[in-house]
Motif scaffolding. Structure first.
Motif, PDB file in Angstrom:
ATOM      1  N   LYS A   1       0.831  -1.208   0.000  1.00  0.00           N
ATOM      2  CA  LYS A   1       0.000   0.000   0.000  1.00  0.00           C
ATOM      3  C   LYS A   1       0.864   1.256   0.000  1.00  0.00           C
ATOM      4  CE  LYS A   1      -3.485   0.211   2.899  1.00  0.00           C
ATOM      5  NZ  LYS A   1      -4.236   0.462   4.171  1.00  0.00           N
ATOM      6  N   MET A   2       1.934   1.251   0.796  1.00  0.00           N
ATOM      7  CA  MET A   2       2.841   2.396   0.835  1.00  0.00           C
ATOM      8  C   MET A   2       3.504   2.611  -0.521  1.00  0.00           C
ATOM      9  SD  MET A   2       6.194   3.076   3.269  1.00  0.00           S
ATOM     10  CE  MET A   2       7.254   1.917   2.366  1.00  0.00           C
ATOM     11  N   LEU A   3       3.946   1.526  -1.159  1.00  0.00           N
ATOM     12  CA  LEU A   3       4.613   1.638  -2.453  1.00  0.00           C
ATOM     13  C   LEU A   3       3.687   2.171  -3.535  1.00  0.00           C
ATOM     14  CD1 LEU A   3       6.632  -1.709  -2.477  1.00  0.00           C
ATOM     15  CD2 LEU A   3       7.554   0.590  -2.151  1.00  0.00           C
TER      16      LEU A   3
ATOM     17  N   ASP B   1       2.801 -12.070   6.385  1.00  0.00           N
ATOM     18  CA  ASP B   1       1.353 -12.071   6.123  1.00  0.00           C
ATOM     19  C   ASP B   1       0.983 -11.603   4.720  1.00  0.00           C
ATOM     20  OD1 ASP B   1       0.761 -12.991   8.749  1.00  0.00           O
ATOM     21  OD2 ASP B   1       0.970 -10.948   9.509  1.00  0.00           O
ATOM     22  N   CYS B   2       1.911 -11.682   3.782  1.00  0.00           N
ATOM     23  CA  CYS B   2       1.628 -11.274   2.407  1.00  0.00           C
ATOM     24  C   CYS B   2       0.527 -12.137   1.796  1.00  0.00           C
ATOM     25  CB  CYS B   2       2.906 -11.392   1.572  1.00  0.00           C
ATOM     26  SG  CYS B   2       2.724 -10.830  -0.135  1.00  0.00           S
ATOM     27  N   THR B   3      -0.453 -11.506   1.195  1.00  0.00           N
ATOM     28  CA  THR B   3      -1.516 -12.232   0.503  1.00  0.00           C
ATOM     29  C   THR B   3      -1.187 -12.347  -0.984  1.00  0.00           C
ATOM     30  OG1 THR B   3      -2.760 -10.221   0.014  1.00  0.00           O
ATOM     31  CG2 THR B   3      -3.211 -11.304   2.136  1.00  0.00           C
ATOM     32  N   TYR B   4      -1.886 -13.242  -1.654  1.00  0.00           N
ATOM     33  CA  TYR B   4      -1.682 -13.376  -3.098  1.00  0.00           C
ATOM     34  C   TYR B   4      -2.091 -12.089  -3.814  1.00  0.00           C
ATOM     35  CZ  TYR B   4      -1.801 -15.185  -7.841  1.00  0.00           C
ATOM     36  OH  TYR B   4      -1.589 -15.371  -9.192  1.00  0.00           O
ATOM     37  N   GLU B   5      -3.116 -11.433  -3.306  1.00  0.00           N
ATOM     38  CA  GLU B   5      -3.542 -10.159  -3.883  1.00  0.00           C
ATOM     39  C   GLU B   5      -2.420  -9.123  -3.802  1.00  0.00           C
ATOM     40  OE1 GLU B   5      -5.678  -7.217  -5.724  1.00  0.00           O
ATOM     41  OE2 GLU B   5      -6.137  -9.362  -5.610  1.00  0.00           O
ATOM     42  N   SER B   6      -1.692  -9.115  -2.685  1.00  0.00           N
ATOM     43  CA  SER B   6      -0.574  -8.174  -2.552  1.00  0.00           C
ATOM     44  C   SER B   6       0.575  -8.536  -3.485  1.00  0.00           C
ATOM     45  CB  SER B   6      -0.085  -8.125  -1.098  1.00  0.00           C
ATOM     46  OG  SER B   6      -1.005  -7.413  -0.291  1.00  0.00           O
ATOM     47  N   LEU B   7       0.766  -9.825  -3.731  1.00  0.00           N
ATOM     48  CA  LEU B   7       1.761 -10.232  -4.731  1.00  0.00           C
ATOM     49  C   LEU B   7       1.426  -9.626  -6.091  1.00  0.00           C
ATOM     50  CD1 LEU B   7       2.481 -14.042  -4.121  1.00  0.00           C
ATOM     51  CD2 LEU B   7       4.124 -12.171  -3.963  1.00  0.00           C
ATOM     52  N   LYS B   8       0.167  -9.703  -6.478  1.00  0.00           N
ATOM     53  CA  LYS B   8      -0.250  -9.162  -7.770  1.00  0.00           C
ATOM     54  C   LYS B   8      -0.140  -7.644  -7.793  1.00  0.00           C
ATOM     55  CE  LYS B   8      -4.321 -11.151  -8.003  1.00  0.00           C
ATOM     56  NZ  LYS B   8      -5.632 -11.561  -8.577  1.00  0.00           N
ATOM     57  N   ARG B   9      -0.488  -7.013  -6.670  1.00  0.00           N
ATOM     58  CA  ARG B   9      -0.382  -5.544  -6.601  1.00  0.00           C
ATOM     59  C   ARG B   9       1.083  -5.112  -6.657  1.00  0.00           C
ATOM     60  NH1 ARG B   9      -3.521  -4.355  -1.302  1.00  0.00           N
ATOM     61  NH2 ARG B   9      -2.567  -2.287  -1.550  1.00  0.00           N
ATOM     62  N   PHE B  10       1.952  -5.861  -5.994  1.00  0.00           N
ATOM     63  CA  PHE B  10       3.389  -5.569  -6.061  1.00  0.00           C
ATOM     64  C   PHE B  10       3.867  -5.665  -7.504  1.00  0.00           C
ATOM     65  CE2 PHE B  10       7.875  -6.484  -6.023  1.00  0.00           C
ATOM     66  CZ  PHE B  10       8.389  -5.709  -5.002  1.00  0.00           C
ATOM     67  N   ASP B  11       3.433  -6.707  -8.194  1.00  0.00           N
ATOM     68  CA  ASP B  11       3.860  -6.927  -9.568  1.00  0.00           C
ATOM     69  C   ASP B  11       3.407  -5.808 -10.495  1.00  0.00           C
ATOM     70  OD1 ASP B  11       5.397  -8.807 -11.083  1.00  0.00           O
ATOM     71  OD2 ASP B  11       3.573  -9.431 -12.116  1.00  0.00           O
ATOM     72  N   ALA B  12       2.306  -5.163 -10.129  1.00  0.00           N
ATOM     73  CA  ALA B  12       1.749  -4.091 -10.965  1.00  0.00           C
ATOM     74  C   ALA B  12       2.350  -2.724 -10.650  1.00  0.00           C
ATOM     75  CB  ALA B  12       0.233  -4.038 -10.794  1.00  0.00           C
ATOM     76  N   LEU B  13       3.211  -2.634  -9.645  1.00  0.00           N
ATOM     77  CA  LEU B  13       3.796  -1.347  -9.283  1.00  0.00           C
ATOM     78  C   LEU B  13       4.604  -0.776 -10.449  1.00  0.00           C
ATOM     79  CD1 LEU B  13       5.036  -2.229  -5.682  1.00  0.00           C
ATOM     80  CD2 LEU B  13       3.194  -0.624  -6.252  1.00  0.00           C
TER      81      LEU B  13
END
Length: 201
Positions: free
Chosen positions: A61-63, A130-142
Motif C-alpha cells: 500500500k505504501m509503495l 502475512d503477504c496475501t496473493y492479492e498483494s503479490l499481484k499488486r506488487f507486480d503491478a507497481l
C-alpha cells in the motif's frame, strides 16, 4: 564460521563489490534484506527503510503511493504484540525492530529519507509477513522499473517474483539472512544476484 570460512566469505563479498557499478542506489525494502546489501557493498544508507520492517500488505500500500507517504509524519503507536517501538505513517504501521526508542527510529527515518534518489530506486519485498496473493499481484503491478519480491515457491505469473528454495514447507519465505548448510558460506539472500539487480540488469 571457522577462519577459512571467514576468509572465503570476505573474498566472496569483495568480488561482488568489484562488480558493482551503481554506488548510490536507494533500496526501499520491507525488511532487513536491503540493509544488509548496503552493508555487504559498503554503501551509504540512501533509504529510510533501515533497521525496520513492515507487514507486507501495508508495505505494498505504501509503495502504491510512495511519494505521498514519504511526506507524512510518523506518529506514536503502541502495538502490544512487539517489544520494540512501532509508529504509524498515515495508515501504515512501521516496526522499528532494531531501535531502542521510537524517537531514535524517527530521527534516522527523517535523516535517510532526505537521501532518496527517486531516479535510482530499487524495490524489494517478500511473500512473508502475512503477504496475501492479492498483494503479490499488486506488487507486480507497481510502476517501478527495478523491483523484486522473494517467494517461497514459484509464481510464473508474477514477473517480479524471485523464487528462493528452502522454504517450501512454510507459509512464506523465511529469513534470507540466515546461512545455508553447504560447503560454501552463503546466505539464502545470495541466491539472488543483487549486484546485477542494482546495476540495472
Amino acid at each position: 564460521m571457522n577462519i577459512v570460512q571467514r576468509i572465503e566469505w570476505r573474498l566472496y563479498k569483495e568480488r561482488k563489490k568489484r562488480k558493482l557499478k551503481n554506488l548510490t542506489p536507494t533500496i526501499i525494502a520491507s525488511n532487513c534484506n536491503g540493509e544488509f546489501i548496503y552493508y555487504d557493498m559498503n554503501l551509504k544508507f540512501r533509504s529510510p527503510t533501515i533497521n525496520l520492517s513492515f507487514e507486507m500488505n501495508d508495505y505494498v500500500k505504501m509503495l502504491e503511493n510512495l511519494e505521498w507517504y514519504m511526506k507524512q509524519a510518523i506518529l506514536p503507536y503502541e502495538d502490544e504484540r512487539f517489544e520494540y517501538p512501532t509508529g504509524m505513517l498515515g495508515d501504515i504501521e512501521i516496526r522499528f525492530n532494531h531501535y531502542e526508542t521510537l524517537e531514535e527510529g524517527i530521527e534516522k527515518w527523517e535523516e535517510r529519507k532526505k537521501r532518496i534518489d527517486w531516479n535510482n530506486l530499487f524495490i524489494m519485498g517478500i511473500d512473508g509477513d502475512d503477504c496475501t496473493y492479492e498483494s503479490l499481484k499488486r506488487f507486480d503491478a507497481l510502476p517501478f522499473k527495478n523491483k523484486v519480491i522473494f517467494t517461497h515457491k514459484q509464481y510464473p505469473e508474477i514477473k517480479s517474483a524471485y523464487y528462493i528454495p528452502g522454504f517450501e514447507d512454510q507459509d512464506g519465505i523465511g529469513v534470507l539472512l540466515y546461512f545455508k548448510k553447504q560447503f560454501l558460506v552463503r546466505r539464502y539472500l545470495d541466491d539472488f544476484d543483487y549486484v546485477s539487480f542494482l546495476n540495472g540488469k
